[in-house]
Design a protein around this motif. Structure first.
Motif, PDB file in Angstrom:
ATOM      1  N   LEU A  54       0.815  -1.217   0.000  1.00  0.00           N
ATOM      2  CA  LEU A  54       0.000   0.000   0.000  1.00  0.00           C
ATOM      3  C   LEU A  54       0.853   1.275   0.000  1.00  0.00           C
ATOM      4  CD1 LEU A  54      -2.730  -1.129   2.565  1.00  0.00           C
ATOM      5  CD2 LEU A  54      -2.812  -1.212   0.063  1.00  0.00           C
ATOM      6  N   ASP A  55       2.178   1.140   0.006  1.00  0.00           N
ATOM      7  CA  ASP A  55       3.076   2.306   0.070  1.00  0.00           C
ATOM      8  C   ASP A  55       3.851   2.423  -1.239  1.00  0.00           C
ATOM      9  OD1 ASP A  55       4.859   4.323   0.616  1.00  0.00           O
ATOM     10  OD2 ASP A  55       5.638   3.422   2.461  1.00  0.00           O
ATOM     11  N   ASP A  56       3.464   3.406  -2.071  1.00  0.00           N
ATOM     12  CA  ASP A  56       4.132   3.606  -3.359  1.00  0.00           C
ATOM     13  C   ASP A  56       5.379   4.488  -3.251  1.00  0.00           C
ATOM     14  OD1 ASP A  56       2.263   2.067  -4.632  1.00  0.00           O
ATOM     15  OD2 ASP A  56       1.046   3.774  -5.309  1.00  0.00           O
ATOM     16  N   SER A  57       5.796   4.833  -2.024  1.00  0.00           N
ATOM     17  CA  SER A  57       6.986   5.671  -1.874  1.00  0.00           C
ATOM     18  C   SER A  57       8.150   4.909  -1.242  1.00  0.00           C
ATOM     19  CB  SER A  57       6.645   6.900  -1.015  1.00  0.00           C
ATOM     20  OG  SER A  57       6.303   6.505   0.306  1.00  0.00           O
ATOM     21  N   GLN A  58       8.064   3.587  -1.207  1.00  0.00           N
ATOM     22  CA  GLN A  58       9.106   2.798  -0.554  1.00  0.00           C
ATOM     23  C   GLN A  58      10.463   2.896  -1.248  1.00  0.00           C
ATOM     24  OE1 GLN A  58       6.751  -0.958  -0.199  1.00  0.00           O
ATOM     25  NE2 GLN A  58       7.709  -0.974   1.829  1.00  0.00           N
ATOM     26  N   LEU A  59      10.470   2.959  -2.540  1.00  0.00           N
ATOM     27  CA  LEU A  59      11.735   3.061  -3.256  1.00  0.00           C
ATOM     28  C   LEU A  59      12.431   4.379  -2.900  1.00  0.00           C
ATOM     29  CD1 LEU A  59      13.609   1.685  -5.249  1.00  0.00           C
ATOM     30  CD2 LEU A  59      12.354   2.805  -7.090  1.00  0.00           C
ATOM     31  N   LEU A  60      11.689   5.470  -2.885  1.00  0.00           N
ATOM     32  CA  LEU A  60      12.249   6.768  -2.515  1.00  0.00           C
ATOM     33  C   LEU A  60      12.760   6.731  -1.077  1.00  0.00           C
ATOM     34  CD1 LEU A  60      12.809   9.761  -3.050  1.00  0.00           C
ATOM     35  CD2 LEU A  60      10.448  10.225  -2.332  1.00  0.00           C
ATOM     36  N   LYS A  61      11.978   6.185  -0.168  1.00  0.00           N
ATOM     37  CA  LYS A  61      12.399   6.082   1.232  1.00  0.00           C
ATOM     38  C   LYS A  61      13.673   5.254   1.353  1.00  0.00           C
ATOM     39  CE  LYS A  61       7.726   6.420   3.145  1.00  0.00           C
ATOM     40  NZ  LYS A  61       6.613   5.647   3.726  1.00  0.00           N
TER      41      LYS A  61
END
Length: 180
Positions: A57-64
């Motif tokens: 559900l988290d589409d910002s994991q790569l950035l994080k």
């Protein structure tokens, strides 16, 4: 990591995607499951390698993950010297310490040799340093402003009606003030 050309023969000569040209008999690049799985594994490894847990559900994991792994502390093999960073025209801490140790202390500085300082403007009356040129100019201006008959201490003392003993006493007091 795989290039698309590693999993299909429909990529161009650089193993990159192509839109194809059906009229010329060039097929568009076929996206294969092998290539998509390779990309997925690379991205998953980055997220997990950064210490994060996969979250659908988290589409910002790569950035994080990228931000988390790109901290100064996480970079290995960092240089530890100026030369290591390619800086060749700067002083080291040891060199600066030596240069600063040679300077006068801010309080109770004892100067030797013949130190110089800027000459104050005539009439200056503040706490800045007065060099010998300023003092000489000021005294000469004071003496030069007196009439010829009063331009020495003896003539001035005589005009004030001072005895020889009081003249000597005045000279002694002036010499004592000059020493201070």
């Amino acid at each position: 990591m795989q290039l698309i050309g590693d999993s299909t023969n429909t990529a161009n000569g650089s193993k990159e995607f192509t839109q194809g040209q059906p009229g010329a008999g060039v097929d568009a690049t076929i996206i294969t499951a092998a290539w998509l799985n390779a990309i997925q594994r690379e991205l998953v490894n980055l997220v997990i390698g950064s210490g994060l847990t996969l979250d659908p559900l988290d589409d910002s994991q790569l950035l994080k993950a990228i931000k988390k792994t790109q901290t100064w502390a996480s970079i290995t093999g960092k240089p530890s010297t100026l030369v290591g960073y390619g800086i060749t025209d700067a002083y080291t801490k040891a060199q600066l310490d030596l240069l600063l140790a040679a300077k006068l202390p801010a309080a109770n500085a004892a100067m030797t040799g013949t130190p110089t300082c800027p000459t104050a403007m005539p009439g200056t009356a503040n706490t800045q340093i007065a060099n010998t040129q300023f003092v000489e100019t000021t005294v000469r201006a004071l003496i030069g402003a007196a009439p010829g008959a009063l331009d020495t201490l003896v003539e001035l003392a005589a005009a004030l009606g001072m005895t020889r003993a009081s003249q000597r006493q005045l000279r002694m007091r002036l010499q004592q003030r000059r020493r201070c």
